[in-house]
Scaffold this active site. Structure first.
Site, PDB file in Angstrom:
ATOM      1  N   LYS A 195       0.017   4.325  -0.288  1.00 35.77           N
ATOM      2  CA  LYS A 195      -0.708   5.477   0.424  1.00 35.77           C
ATOM      3  C   LYS A 195      -0.569   6.488  -0.300  1.00 35.77           C
ATOM      4  O   LYS A 195      -0.539   6.545  -1.683  1.00 35.77           O
ATOM      5  CB  LYS A 195       0.248   5.569   1.698  1.00 35.77           C
ATOM      6  CG  LYS A 195      -0.281   4.302   2.647  1.00 35.77           C
ATOM      7  CD  LYS A 195       0.250   4.675   4.157  1.00 35.77           C
ATOM      8  CE  LYS A 195       0.226   3.330   4.676  1.00 35.77           C
ATOM      9  NZ  LYS A 195       0.083   3.232   6.166  1.00 35.77           N
ATOM     10  N   GLU A 214      -6.675   4.841   8.101  1.00 40.72           N
ATOM     11  CA  GLU A 214      -6.216   6.134   7.677  1.00 40.72           C
ATOM     12  C   GLU A 214      -7.583   6.791   7.180  1.00 40.72           C
ATOM     13  O   GLU A 214      -7.764   8.059   7.217  1.00 40.72           O
ATOM     14  CB  GLU A 214      -4.856   6.243   6.993  1.00 40.72           C
ATOM     15  CG  GLU A 214      -3.764   5.895   7.646  1.00 40.72           C
ATOM     16  CD  GLU A 214      -2.668   5.451   6.969  1.00 40.72           C
ATOM     17  OE1 GLU A 214      -2.521   5.545   5.742  1.00 40.72           O
ATOM     18  OE2 GLU A 214      -1.859   4.827   7.455  1.00 40.72           O
ATOM     19  N   SER A 250       3.761  -2.151  10.180  1.00 37.37           N
ATOM     20  CA  SER A 250       5.303  -2.218  10.579  1.00 37.37           C
ATOM     21  C   SER A 250       5.853  -3.516  10.187  1.00 37.37           C
ATOM     22  O   SER A 250       6.644  -3.923  10.801  1.00 37.37           O
ATOM     23  CB  SER A 250       5.704  -1.720  11.933  1.00 37.37           C
ATOM     24  OG  SER A 250       5.247  -0.392  12.290  1.00 37.37           O
ATOM     25  N   GLY A 284       3.177   2.246  10.743  1.00 36.24           N
ATOM     26  CA  GLY A 284       3.924   3.449  10.537  1.00 36.24           C
ATOM     27  C   GLY A 284       4.984   3.667  11.777  1.00 36.24           C
ATOM     28  O   GLY A 284       5.694   4.731  11.977  1.00 36.24           O
ATOM     29  N   ASN A 339       0.786  -1.129   0.023  1.00 33.31           N
ATOM     30  CA  ASN A 339       0.056   0.003  -0.003  1.00 33.31           C
ATOM     31  C   ASN A 339       0.838   1.123  -0.017  1.00 33.31           C
ATOM     32  O   ASN A 339       1.556   1.624   0.971  1.00 33.31           O
ATOM     33  CB  ASN A 339      -0.888  -0.052   1.204  1.00 33.31           C
ATOM     34  CG  ASN A 339      -1.615   1.266   1.259  1.00 33.31           C
ATOM     35  OD1 ASN A 339      -1.799   1.904   0.307  1.00 33.31           O
ATOM     36  ND2 ASN A 339      -2.546   1.339   2.771  1.00 33.31           N
ATOM     37  N   HIS A 377      -9.278   1.190   5.049  1.00 37.57           N
ATOM     38  CA  HIS A 377      -8.102   1.474   5.743  1.00 37.57           C
ATOM     39  C   HIS A 377      -8.280   2.418   6.816  1.00 37.57           C
ATOM     40  O   HIS A 377      -8.958   3.523   6.713  1.00 37.57           O
ATOM     41  CB  HIS A 377      -6.894   2.061   4.725  1.00 37.57           C
ATOM     42  CG  HIS A 377      -5.731   2.087   5.341  1.00 37.57           C
ATOM     43  ND1 HIS A 377      -5.366   2.726   6.404  1.00 37.57           N
ATOM     44  CD2 HIS A 377      -4.652   1.128   5.149  1.00 37.57           C
ATOM     45  CE1 HIS A 377      -4.092   2.706   6.574  1.00 37.57           C
ATOM     46  NE2 HIS A 377      -3.467   1.593   6.103  1.00 37.57           N
ATOM     47  N   GLU A 394      -5.025  -4.507  10.856  1.00 38.85           N
ATOM     48  CA  GLU A 394      -3.879  -3.762  10.889  1.00 38.85           C
ATOM     49  C   GLU A 394      -4.267  -2.776  12.024  1.00 38.85           C
ATOM     50  O   GLU A 394      -4.966  -1.935  12.134  1.00 38.85           O
ATOM     51  CB  GLU A 394      -4.126  -2.692   9.845  1.00 38.85           C
ATOM     52  CG  GLU A 394      -3.745  -3.416   8.423  1.00 38.85           C
ATOM     53  CD  GLU A 394      -2.927  -2.366   7.249  1.00 38.85           C
ATOM     54  OE1 GLU A 394      -2.132  -2.746   6.778  1.00 38.85           O
ATOM     55  OE2 GLU A 394      -4.051  -1.277   7.232  1.00 38.85           O
TER      56      GLU A 394
HETATM   57  O1  LIG Z   1      -0.981   0.787   6.859  1.00 39.91           O
HETATM   58  C1  LIG Z   1      -0.166  -0.197   6.402  1.00 39.91           C
HETATM   59  C2  LIG Z   1      -0.608  -0.655   5.311  1.00 39.91           C
HETATM   60  O2  LIG Z   1      -1.791  -0.644   4.860  1.00 39.91           O
HETATM   61  C3  LIG Z   1       0.935  -0.544   7.247  1.00 39.91           C
HETATM   62  O3  LIG Z   1       1.717   0.644   7.053  1.00 39.91           O
HETATM   63  P1  LIG Z   1       3.263   0.232   7.576  1.00 39.91           P
HETATM   64  O4  LIG Z   1       3.913  -0.852   7.046  1.00 39.91           O
HETATM   65  O5  LIG Z   1       3.893   1.713   6.956  1.00 39.91           O
HETATM   66  O6  LIG Z   1       3.314   0.224   9.146  1.00 39.91           O
END
Ligand SMILES: O=C(CO)COP(=O)(O)O
Length: 252
Positions: free
Chosen positions: A12, A93, A206, A167, A10, A91, A161
């Site tokens: 983003k 976010e 992560s 992150g 992803n 997601h 997640e």
């Molecule tokens: O949100 C994520 C994937 O959708 C995970 O992000 P990270 O791997 O950067 O922690």
């Protein structure tokens, strides 16, 4: 039941046309025993597909409606026309930044299914919810409220997640991941019966080359949804390799 592993990236709001060059080695890594897919910003879908035809390129969000007065939004048909074969929905976010509800996430997944696209549906608890002992209830509640009609393993995967692991460099313990994936599987069984045993449940948050082998071979973990480490082949390909390895022996 053996489920083929899926390692999805992803990007983003990261990457640009120059960064698409990474997809060449990433797509090559997907030719083996593990399914590989990358979701990219919408403007990069068409150039990505042109660069690695046949490789699974996806969107990061979709509007549930077919057409209409929804300025700035993209329908499943538009994503598909650009070349996307799948899309992420729900997601954390987007649930946080755009106030997406479970009902909207469900409608988005259903829109993708109407257009014969695959979906990765994300769920996960915040740190406050975990600290309050509510992680399992929150996650299984999200599953119950956002699972689309017609949910089936051939087009839908779930991604667990934990918000606090995204992150941050922090991950749950392998035992905690296995427990949550087991709880998600049990909830899916209650909702869709035996189909639940074929459905892939990915872990995200992560994931790195270092922790991938342990996380990806935990109970009921069928792959990963990778953010930061999906931006370069150097970081992502070792995660795909870890997914493909069988752990024959563990140290005591
Ligand atoms: O949100 C994520 C994937 O959708 C995970 O992000 P990270 O791997 O950067 O922690």
């Amino acid at each position: 039941m053996t489920r083929r592993k899926l390692v999805a990236g992803n990007w983003k709001m990261n990457g640009d046309r120059a960064a698409l060059a990474e997809l060449v080695a990433i797509a090559a890594a997907g030719a083996g025993a593990v399914d590989v897919a990358i979701a990219v910003p919408a403007t990069l879908i068409a150039p990505a597909v042109a660069l690695v035809p046949g490789f699974a390129i996806g969107g990061e969000d979709v509007h549930p409606a077919e057409t209409g007065a929804h300025t700035g939004c993209l329908s499943a048909a538009l994503l598909k026309e650009a070349g996307a074969s799948f899309c992420i929905v729900g997601h954390s976010e987007r649930r946080a930044d755009c106030y997406e509800t479970d009902a909207e996430v469900k409608a988005k997944a259903e829109a993708l299914h109407r257009h014969a696209m695959r979906a990765i549906l994300c769920v996960g608890e915040t740190l406050a919810q975990r600290d309050a002992g509510q992680a399992e209830a929150v996650v299984t509640g999200q599953i119950a409220a956002s699972l689309p009609e017609g949910a089936a393993a051939d087009w839908l995967s779930i991604a667990y997640e934990p918000v606090w692991a995204i992150g941050t460099g922090r991950t749950p313990t392998v035992a905690d991941v296995a427990a949550m994936h087991g709880a998600i599987r049990a909830k899916l069984r209650a909702l869709i019966g035996a189909e639940a045993d074929a459905m892939r449940i990915l872990y995200g948050g992560s994931v790195t080359a270092e922790n991938a082998a342990a996380l990806l071979h935990a109970g009921d973990v069928d792959g990963a949804l990778v953010g930061g480490a999906s931006l370069t082949a150097a970081k992502f390909v070792p995660i795909v390799a870890a997914a493909g390895q069988r752990i024959l022996s563990r140290s005591p």
